[in-house]
Design a protein around this motif. Structure first.
Motif, short mmCIF file in Angstrom:
data_model
loop_
_atom_site.label_atom_id
_atom_site.label_comp_id
_atom_site.label_asym_id
_atom_site.label_seq_id
_atom_site.Cartn_x
_atom_site.Cartn_y
_atom_site.Cartn_z
N ARG A 65 -21.30 -16.18 -27.22
CA ARG A 65 -22.66 -15.75 -26.84
C ARG A 65 -23.24 -14.80 -27.87
NH1 ARG A 65 -20.76 -15.37 -21.31
NH2 ARG A 65 -20.78 -13.11 -21.47
N ILE A 68 -24.10 -17.02 -30.98
CA ILE A 68 -25.27 -17.87 -30.74
C ILE A 68 -26.54 -17.02 -30.67
CG2 ILE A 68 -26.38 -19.37 -29.04
CD1 ILE A 68 -23.53 -20.49 -28.47
N GLY A 69 -26.46 -15.87 -30.03
CA GLY A 69 -27.61 -14.97 -29.98
C GLY A 69 -28.05 -14.51 -31.36
N THR A 70 -27.09 -14.33 -32.24
CA THR A 70 -27.40 -13.90 -33.60
C THR A 70 -28.02 -15.03 -34.41
OG1 THR A 70 -25.60 -12.28 -33.57
CG2 THR A 70 -26.40 -12.98 -35.73
N ILE A 71 -27.43 -16.21 -34.37
CA ILE A 71 -27.97 -17.30 -35.19
C ILE A 71 -29.29 -17.83 -34.63
CG2 ILE A 71 -25.76 -17.94 -36.20
CD1 ILE A 71 -25.60 -20.27 -34.26
N ALA A 72 -29.52 -17.64 -33.34
CA ALA A 72 -30.78 -18.10 -32.75
C ALA A 72 -31.99 -17.36 -33.32
CB ALA A 72 -30.74 -17.93 -31.24
N GLN A 73 -31.76 -16.19 -33.90
CA GLN A 73 -32.86 -15.43 -34.49
C GLN A 73 -33.35 -16.05 -35.80
OE1 GLN A 73 -31.73 -11.27 -34.70
NE2 GLN A 73 -30.72 -11.42 -32.72
N GLY A 74 -32.52 -16.92 -36.39
CA GLY A 74 -32.96 -17.68 -37.55
C GLY A 74 -32.72 -17.08 -38.91
N ARG A 77 -26.68 -18.03 -40.85
CA ARG A 77 -25.78 -19.08 -40.37
C ARG A 77 -24.38 -18.48 -40.45
NH1 ARG A 77 -28.71 -21.91 -44.16
NH2 ARG A 77 -30.33 -23.20 -43.28
#
Length: 97
Positions: A65, A68-74, A77
């Motif tokens: 989690r 995913i929360g980190t990479i969701a910021q864009g 990777r």
């Protein structure tokens, strides 16, 4: 507590917003603490990756989690690996007959 090593690459967005990287790292540190984990180490590195991040989290689901929360910021990777310290490695190795 399980340890995770993340090899991190900046995305094009992350490169454009590199001045915000320290704040993003602080936000990750806080997010890890809020779920019972901790940021153990952070290194900017030279080579095929931009950062190496070492994190502890209570379990794999919480670690996932956070990632995913980190990479969701864009801005990044990641390639994350579960790391076993020497003591755990020795227990695993000694379990073979």
């Amino acid at each position: 507590m399980p340890t995770y090593i993340s090899l991190v690459s900046l995305t094009e967005q992350g490169i454009k917003e590199v001045k915000k990287a320290p704040e993003r790292l602080q936000a990750f540190d806080l997010a890890a603490k809020e779920v019972g984990g901790r940021l153990v180490g952070f290194y900017m590195v030279m080579g095929p990756f931009d950062y190496v991040v070492i994190t502890e989290a209570p379990d794999d689901q919480i670690a996932a989690r956070l990632i995913i929360g980190t990479i969701a910021q864009g801005s990044v990777r990641t390639q994350t690996m579960r790391a076993f310290p020497r003591e755990e490695f020795e227990q695993i190795a000694h379990s073979f007959h």
